[in-house]
Enzyme design. Structure first.
Site, short mmCIF file in Angstrom:
data_model
loop_
_atom_site.label_atom_id
_atom_site.label_comp_id
_atom_site.label_asym_id
_atom_site.label_seq_id
_atom_site.Cartn_x
_atom_site.Cartn_y
_atom_site.Cartn_z
N LYS A 254 -74.06 30.06 -44.09
CA LYS A 254 -74.87 31.14 -43.51
C LYS A 254 -75.83 31.70 -44.55
O LYS A 254 -77.02 31.88 -44.30
CB LYS A 254 -73.94 32.24 -42.98
CG LYS A 254 -74.65 33.51 -42.51
CD LYS A 254 -73.77 34.75 -42.62
CE LYS A 254 -73.66 35.25 -44.02
NZ LYS A 254 -72.94 36.54 -44.17
N LYS B 127 -78.87 39.71 -52.91
CA LYS B 127 -77.64 38.97 -52.57
C LYS B 127 -77.98 37.50 -52.32
O LYS B 127 -77.23 36.59 -52.70
CB LYS B 127 -76.97 39.59 -51.34
CG LYS B 127 -75.73 38.84 -50.84
CD LYS B 127 -74.62 38.79 -51.89
CE LYS B 127 -73.51 37.83 -51.53
NZ LYS B 127 -72.48 38.35 -50.64
N SER C 67 -73.29 41.03 -45.85
CA SER C 67 -74.39 40.17 -46.30
C SER C 67 -75.13 39.67 -45.07
O SER C 67 -74.60 38.86 -44.30
CB SER C 67 -73.84 38.99 -47.10
OG SER C 67 -73.29 39.46 -48.31
#
Length: 289
Positions: free
Chosen positions: A237, A169, A95
């Site tokens: 993140k 995502k 990701s």
């Protein structure tokens, strides 16, 4: 038989690689600390000691890495680039930022190497059960050629050109992050007001508020079990990447911003390695002020 090189055998990568081996794919694996790749030996994997070794002569290379800097370190490594087979396909299942995917998609194309960005959702349970949601960006023909490999790990969907997998995502992580916050608030309210949160989850089952997050993360919150399945610092993140991506399209996401700030406080207070359901602890902390 399709030959695959698999880079990154951490919490997610190990069970994903195991599922490829169970589907009878020929697999070479590489991890920076070799010890983490060793358990795959008994399932038939060949352990590679270098990046060059893991990619050499392979038709597909799968990367499952922690973040953008880990992807940068691997994808810009000359040992990898010089040994990539012409016409092969790199599938990055990490990701990362959509811009990172676009950057490597374009640079590999110039070397006659195909690229898909294919981040996943479903956590370690989804990785073990081969039921991961796999969001893919890239060309239809490359996706079609990779479909059997992806299906061995979960349920792949092509959502658009390179970078679209990563955007999906991020969208996924908005829903996950915001829902974790909503479940935490619901459980805390029950606990403070004397309703049984275990029975709350049972009562909501099958209704509009029901979700995997209510059932799994809700239980973790009630049990106060924050052993990491998905880490807090990883979700921070993701929230930062969400806001950076939104900002580049001049789009405001006020709820995502709020969730990001709560994850940031958790990480700043030393809880980066706890499960992301520990957002519960941050809401508890706010209530103790």
């Amino acid at each position: 038989m399709m030959k695959i090189g698999f880079i990154g055998t951490g919490l997610m990568g190990l069970p994903m690689a195991k599922n490829l081996l169970k589907s009878d794919f020929k697999l070479k694996v590489f991890n920076r600390s070799i010890k983490k790749a060793e358990p795959l030996k008994e399932f038939g994997a060949e352990i590679s000691k270098t990046l060059g070794e893991v990619v050499k002569d392979n038709d597909f290379i799968i990367t499952m890495l922690t973040d953008d800097s880990a992807v940068d370190a691997i994808m810009s490594n000359s040992d990898l680039l010089e040994n990539l087979k012409s016409g092969s396909t790199v599938i990055d299942m990490s990701s990362v930022k959509p811009t990172t995917a676009t950057k490597y998609g374009n640079s590999l194309k110039s070397k006659n190497v195909n690229y898909l960005d294919a981040p996943v959702s479903g956590g370690t349970i989804g990785a073990e059960e081969a039921s991961l949601a796999i969001m893919v960006g890239g060309e239809q023909s490359v996706f079609d050629n990779s479909i059997n490999i992806l299906k061995a790990m979960g349920n792949p969907t092509l959502v658009g050109p390179i970078g679209s997998g990563q955007v999906s995502k991020l969208a996924n992580q908005i829903v996950v992050g915001v829902t974790i916050g909503a479940v935490a608030e619901a459980i805390i309210l029950c606990e403070k007001a004397g309703a049984d949160p275990v029975k709350l989850i049972k009562a909501l089952t099958g209704g509009w508020a029901d979700s995997k997050i209510l059932q799994t993360h809700g239980k973790r919150m009630i049990d106060k079990d924050f052993t990491p399945k998905g880490k807090t610092f990883t979700h921070l993140k993701d929230m930062n990447n969400i806001l950076e991506c939104a900002n580049s399209y001049n789009t405001h996401l006020p709820i995502s911003n709020l969730v990001k700030e709560m994850y940031k406080t958790l990480v700043d207070n030393g809880h980066g390695n706890t499960d992301h359901s520990s957002l519960y602890n941050e809401i508890e902390r706010i209530n103790k002020k």
